[in-house]
Design a protein around this motif. Sequence first.
Motif, short mmCIF file in Angstrom:
data_model
loop_
_atom_site.label_atom_id
_atom_site.label_comp_id
_atom_site.label_asym_id
_atom_site.label_seq_id
_atom_site.Cartn_x
_atom_site.Cartn_y
_atom_site.Cartn_z
N LEU A 55 0.80 -1.32 -0.18
CA LEU A 55 0.04 0.37 0.11
C LEU A 55 0.83 0.60 0.11
CD1 LEU A 55 -2.64 -0.80 3.20
CD2 LEU A 55 -2.59 -1.21 0.07
N PRO A 56 0.62 2.14 -0.74
CA PRO A 56 1.03 3.44 -0.63
C PRO A 56 1.86 4.07 0.63
CG PRO A 56 -0.83 3.92 -2.02
CD PRO A 56 -0.56 2.40 -0.80
N ASP A 57 0.98 4.05 1.77
CA ASP A 57 1.12 4.31 2.87
C ASP A 57 2.05 3.15 4.11
OD1 ASP A 57 -1.31 3.62 3.14
OD2 ASP A 57 -2.02 5.43 4.55
N GLY A 58 2.04 1.92 3.86
CA GLY A 58 2.40 1.40 4.65
C GLY A 58 2.38 -0.27 4.62
N ASP A 59 2.26 -1.35 5.09
CA ASP A 59 2.77 -2.68 4.43
C ASP A 59 1.45 -3.35 5.44
OD1 ASP A 59 2.70 -4.85 4.87
OD2 ASP A 59 5.27 -4.92 5.43
N GLY A 60 0.80 -4.26 4.21
CA GLY A 60 -0.17 -4.57 4.53
C GLY A 60 -0.68 -5.72 5.76
N MET A 61 1.27 -6.05 5.93
CA MET A 61 1.06 -7.19 6.87
C MET A 61 0.35 -6.34 8.37
SD MET A 61 3.71 -10.41 5.83
CE MET A 61 5.30 -9.02 5.32
N GLU A 62 1.46 -5.50 8.24
CA GLU A 62 1.52 -4.44 9.49
C GLU A 62 0.00 -3.95 10.10
OE1 GLU A 62 3.98 -4.40 11.50
OE2 GLU A 62 5.15 -5.09 10.01
N VAL A 63 -0.71 -3.50 9.22
CA VAL A 63 -1.96 -3.54 9.28
C VAL A 63 -2.87 -4.81 10.06
CG1 VAL A 63 -4.06 -2.82 8.10
CG2 VAL A 63 -1.90 -1.67 6.69
N CYS A 64 -2.76 -5.75 8.85
CA CYS A 64 -3.18 -7.52 9.37
C CYS A 64 -3.52 -7.55 11.24
CB CYS A 64 -2.89 -8.16 9.03
SG CYS A 64 -3.98 -9.82 9.04
N LYS A 65 -1.60 -7.33 11.72
CA LYS A 65 -1.34 -6.91 12.96
C LYS A 65 -1.86 -6.18 13.38
CE LYS A 65 3.35 -8.98 11.59
NZ LYS A 65 5.06 -9.04 11.73
N ALA A 66 -2.11 -4.52 13.28
CA ALA A 66 -2.33 -4.35 14.15
C ALA A 66 -4.08 -4.31 14.10
CB ALA A 66 -2.61 -2.81 13.59
N ILE A 67 -5.09 -4.43 13.02
CA ILE A 67 -6.20 -5.29 13.00
C ILE A 67 -6.30 -6.37 14.44
CG2 ILE A 67 -8.05 -6.62 12.24
CD1 ILE A 67 -6.84 -4.09 9.52
N ARG A 68 -5.77 -7.22 14.64
CA ARG A 68 -6.04 -8.42 15.39
C ARG A 68 -5.84 -7.73 16.96
NH1 ARG A 68 -8.55 -10.18 12.78
NH2 ARG A 68 -8.01 -11.75 11.39
N ARG A 69 -5.35 -7.16 17.07
CA ARG A 69 -5.00 -6.68 18.66
C ARG A 69 -6.11 -6.14 18.36
NH1 ARG A 69 1.25 -4.86 16.84
NH2 ARG A 69 -0.18 -2.84 16.42
N PHE A 70 -7.13 -6.07 18.36
CA PHE A 70 -8.16 -5.43 18.61
C PHE A 70 -9.55 -6.26 18.08
CE2 PHE A 70 -7.07 -2.52 14.75
CZ PHE A 70 -8.53 -2.11 14.55
N SER A 71 -9.28 -6.64 16.75
CA SER A 71 -10.83 -7.61 16.37
C SER A 71 -11.02 -8.78 15.90
CB SER A 71 -11.15 -6.47 14.91
OG SER A 71 -11.82 -7.04 14.02
N GLU A 72 -11.44 -9.84 15.78
CA GLU A 72 -11.19 -10.78 14.91
C GLU A 72 -11.81 -10.98 13.26
OE1 GLU A 72 -9.15 -13.16 16.15
OE2 GLU A 72 -8.86 -11.80 18.32
N VAL A 73 -12.51 -9.71 13.02
CA VAL A 73 -12.21 -9.75 11.58
C VAL A 73 -11.52 -10.71 10.57
CG1 VAL A 73 -11.34 -7.06 10.65
CG2 VAL A 73 -13.13 -8.11 9.72
#
Length: 227
Positions: A55-73
Motif C-alpha cells: 500500500l502507498p502508506d504502509g505494509d499490509g502485514m503490519e495493518v493485519c497485525k494491528a487489526i488483530r490487536r483489537f478485532s477478529e474480523v
Amino acid sequence: MTNILIVEDEPRLAELLADYLRHSHFQPEHTASAVEAERRVREGHFDAVLLDLMLPDGDGMEVCKAIRRFSEVPVLMITARVEEVDRLLGLEIGADDYICKPFSPREVVARIKAVLRRARGEPRDREAGLTLDRHRFEAVHGETRVALTAIEFELLATLARQPGRIWSRDQLMDVIYPDHRVVSDRTIDSHIRKLRRKLSEGLDGDHDWIGSVYGVGYRLQTPEDRD
C-alpha cells in the motif's frame, strides 16, 4: 447486509472486486490507505477485509497485525508476488487466507464466502464439496467414495481445512510425520501425486482437486475454482 472492506491501491482492480461483491449481495467499501483501513475497521462493522500487501502508506502485514490487536474480523491478504507467500507462511500475522495476483474475481468471492462460513462455524467439509469419512479413510463426493491410505487421508484432511490455502511441503510433513522423521520433499510430492490421481479418477475426471504453486506447495481446489 454483509460488509466487506477492500483495501487496494489499484482503482480498476478495486472497482472490479466491488462490482463482483455487489453482484454476490455483499456491501463493499474501499480505501487505498493502510492508515484509513485500520481506522475504518476500528470504527465500523465489517464482516471481512480484503487487504493488499503493498500500500502507498504502509505494509499490509503490519495493518493485519494491528487489526488483530483489537478485532477478529476475517482478513484475506492479497499479494502480487508468489515469493511473498513464503513470508506469509512463515509469519503468524493473523490472516485467515491469502490470494495471489493475478486472480479471478469469482475466486475472490468464493474465498470470502468460505472464510465467512468458517467464521460462522458452518461445517468445513461442505466448503470443498467433500465429506471425509475418517472411520473408513474415504473421501465422499455426492454418491461416490474413494478409498485412501492413512497418509493420503491425513493430507487431504489437512488441505480441506482451508480450501484454497497453500500449504508448504514442510507444513504437510509435520502433519503426516508428527515424529519428525527425516523424509525428503519428494516423499510429499509422491503422496500428493497418488492422492491427486485417485481423486481425479474416482470423483471428477474433469477437475484437478489438488493444485500446485511452484516453489511453494499445494492447495485444495474446489470445483467452483474452475470458473
